[in-house]
Design a protein around this motif. Sequence first.
Motif, PDB file in Angstrom:
ATOM      1  N   GLY A  75      44.175  95.642  42.813  1.00  0.00           N
ATOM      2  CA  GLY A  75      45.469  95.611  42.142  1.00  0.00           C
ATOM      3  C   GLY A  75      46.300  96.866  42.362  1.00  0.00           C
ATOM      4  N   PRO A  76      45.773  98.062  42.055  1.00  0.00           N
ATOM      5  CA  PRO A  76      46.537  99.287  42.319  1.00  0.00           C
ATOM      6  C   PRO A  76      46.862  99.488  43.794  1.00  0.00           C
ATOM      7  CG  PRO A  76      44.754  99.731  40.785  1.00  0.00           C
ATOM      8  CD  PRO A  76      44.536  98.344  41.298  1.00  0.00           C
ATOM      9  N   MET A  77      45.972  99.069  44.682  1.00  0.00           N
ATOM     10  CA  MET A  77      46.247  99.216  46.106  1.00  0.00           C
ATOM     11  C   MET A  77      47.393  98.299  46.552  1.00  0.00           C
ATOM     12  SD  MET A  77      42.532  99.841  47.918  1.00  0.00           S
ATOM     13  CE  MET A  77      41.706  98.401  47.270  1.00  0.00           C
ATOM     14  N   LEU A  78      47.444  97.109  45.978  1.00  0.00           N
ATOM     15  CA  LEU A  78      48.584  96.226  46.266  1.00  0.00           C
ATOM     16  C   LEU A  78      49.890  96.852  45.793  1.00  0.00           C
ATOM     17  CD1 LEU A  78      47.113  92.729  45.303  1.00  0.00           C
ATOM     18  CD2 LEU A  78      47.784  93.472  47.595  1.00  0.00           C
ATOM     19  N   TRP A  79      49.852  97.470  44.625  1.00  0.00           N
ATOM     20  CA  TRP A  79      51.050  98.134  44.122  1.00  0.00           C
ATOM     21  C   TRP A  79      51.462  99.285  45.029  1.00  0.00           C
ATOM     22  CZ3 TRP A  79      55.221  97.834  41.367  1.00  0.00           C
ATOM     23  CH2 TRP A  79      55.879  98.990  40.969  1.00  0.00           C
ATOM     24  N   ASN A  80      50.494 100.083  45.481  1.00  0.00           N
ATOM     25  CA  ASN A  80      50.806 101.196  46.385  1.00  0.00           C
ATOM     26  C   ASN A  80      51.407 100.683  47.690  1.00  0.00           C
ATOM     27  OD1 ASN A  80      49.782 103.037  44.541  1.00  0.00           O
ATOM     28  ND2 ASN A  80      47.760 103.087  45.476  1.00  0.00           N
ATOM     29  N   PHE A 229      45.457 104.840  47.642  1.00  0.00           N
ATOM     30  CA  PHE A 229      45.023 103.988  48.739  1.00  0.00           C
ATOM     31  C   PHE A 229      45.914 102.752  48.822  1.00  0.00           C
ATOM     32  CE2 PHE A 229      40.284 105.375  48.856  1.00  0.00           C
ATOM     33  CZ  PHE A 229      40.684 106.598  49.366  1.00  0.00           C
ATOM     34  N   THR A 230      46.201 102.311  50.050  1.00  0.00           N
ATOM     35  CA  THR A 230      46.937 101.068  50.269  1.00  0.00           C
ATOM     36  C   THR A 230      45.949  99.935  50.505  1.00  0.00           C
ATOM     37  OG1 THR A 230      47.111 101.459  52.659  1.00  0.00           O
ATOM     38  CG2 THR A 230      48.878 102.326  51.254  1.00  0.00           C
ATOM     39  N   VAL A 231      46.464  98.703  50.476  1.00  0.00           N
ATOM     40  CA  VAL A 231      45.570  97.562  50.569  1.00  0.00           C
ATOM     41  C   VAL A 231      44.943  97.452  51.955  1.00  0.00           C
ATOM     42  CG1 VAL A 231      47.362  95.896  51.258  1.00  0.00           C
ATOM     43  CG2 VAL A 231      45.360  95.124  49.976  1.00  0.00           C
ATOM     44  N   VAL A 232      45.653  97.895  53.002  1.00  0.00           N
ATOM     45  CA  VAL A 232      45.062  97.863  54.346  1.00  0.00           C
ATOM     46  C   VAL A 232      43.882  98.833  54.421  1.00  0.00           C
ATOM     47  CG1 VAL A 232      45.515  98.230  56.798  1.00  0.00           C
ATOM     48  CG2 VAL A 232      47.260  97.194  55.350  1.00  0.00           C
ATOM     49  N   MET A 233      44.029 100.002  53.813  1.00  0.00           N
ATOM     50  CA  MET A 233      42.905 100.930  53.729  1.00  0.00           C
ATOM     51  C   MET A 233      41.763 100.326  52.921  1.00  0.00           C
ATOM     52  SD  MET A 233      44.940 104.474  52.958  1.00  0.00           S
ATOM     53  CE  MET A 233      43.412 105.380  52.714  1.00  0.00           C
ATOM     54  N   GLY A 234      42.100  99.599  51.855  1.00  0.00           N
ATOM     55  CA  GLY A 234      41.066  98.970  51.038  1.00  0.00           C
ATOM     56  C   GLY A 234      40.275  97.935  51.808  1.00  0.00           C
ATOM     57  N   ILE A 235      40.968  97.146  52.641  1.00  0.00           N
ATOM     58  CA  ILE A 235      40.259  96.153  53.451  1.00  0.00           C
ATOM     59  C   ILE A 235      39.289  96.838  54.407  1.00  0.00           C
ATOM     60  CG2 ILE A 235      40.570  94.403  55.235  1.00  0.00           C
ATOM     61  CD1 ILE A 235      43.198  93.652  53.903  1.00  0.00           C
ATOM     62  N   ARG A 236      39.745  97.930  55.016  1.00  0.00           N
ATOM     63  CA  ARG A 236      38.869  98.648  55.955  1.00  0.00           C
ATOM     64  C   ARG A 236      37.650  99.229  55.237  1.00  0.00           C
ATOM     65  NH1 ARG A 236      35.544  99.894  58.388  1.00  0.00           N
ATOM     66  NH2 ARG A 236      35.330 101.171  60.260  1.00  0.00           N
ATOM     67  N   ARG A 237      37.832  99.764  54.040  1.00  0.00           N
ATOM     68  CA  ARG A 237      36.698 100.311  53.289  1.00  0.00           C
ATOM     69  C   ARG A 237      35.754  99.194  52.851  1.00  0.00           C
ATOM     70  NH1 ARG A 237      37.227 105.551  51.297  1.00  0.00           N
ATOM     71  NH2 ARG A 237      35.938 105.018  49.496  1.00  0.00           N
ATOM     72  N   LEU A 238      36.314  98.051  52.492  1.00  0.00           N
ATOM     73  CA  LEU A 238      35.480  96.919  52.117  1.00  0.00           C
ATOM     74  C   LEU A 238      34.648  96.423  53.298  1.00  0.00           C
ATOM     75  CD1 LEU A 238      37.859  94.845  49.833  1.00  0.00           C
ATOM     76  CD2 LEU A 238      35.593  95.672  49.199  1.00  0.00           C
TER      77      LEU A 238
END
Length: 283
Positions: A75-80, A229-238
């Motif tokens: 959620g916060p990453m989507l907002w960022n 963190f942005t959502v693209v970074m989150g996907i990579r970390r996941l």
Amino acid sequence: MAGTSRLSLLFAHLVLIAGAAVMMLPLYVAFVASTYAGADFLSGRVGLLPGPHLVENYRLALTTGSSTAGIPPVGPMLWNSLVVAVVIAAGKISISILSAFAICYFRFPLRVPAFWLIFMTLMLPVEVRILPTFEVAARLDLLNSYAGLTVPLIASATATFLFRQVFMTIPDELTEAAIIDGAGPLRFFWSILLPLSRTNIAALFVILFLYGWNQYLWPLLVTTDASYFTVVMGIRRLVGAAAEADPVWHLVMATAILALVPPVLVIAALQRLFVRGLTETEK
């Protein structure tokens, strides 16, 4: 002849539907995978229909993340990502349209060399100038901030060039009529140029929003705080966590689907203006 035209039309529609189905298949597979448990994904028990964990997985991805894998909630990453994409798109359009206005309608020394100097920056993408840009951002204390994520990416030679081409299609008679009516430069810009550029602004906003939304390398360099963190970074970390530790592929797929929603909404909302902005040749 009528029967032949109907058959041709039916065949064309079938080909288009088949092409759309092929394009949508990976998205559907990702959506279906996001509705199963992680263990089911790894064991190959994912079917062709959505599973029973749809609400649970998306709630977990949005609000909790994966604590065992060290993954923050999406959620916060989507907002960022939304803040970064909107600020970059709006900033690029604002600066570019003013630059194009100055280049087209003002006569100042070195006006043409200034335009070509701006245009030549197209040969220097972010990846080429990333080290000096990072050093400047670090010295200005812009790391781990929305300013650091957006300001270094705001300038756009492409948008400046496109707005210049749009302004060059506006008849000189319109400019002369505005001068006769007593309109100053700002009034001419606000009341005439902006309304005439509405479709082009919408088209550029869609393109630049996607550009900002998909940024990965620059946010990776300027952020170490998970709250930025942005959502693209989150996907990579996941993906890294799924490959090394916990089976969180269901969260990876859910995050990927969630990351598609804002760009799709922007394109759907501005679709008509987007198409007109890319196809119109005269004002």
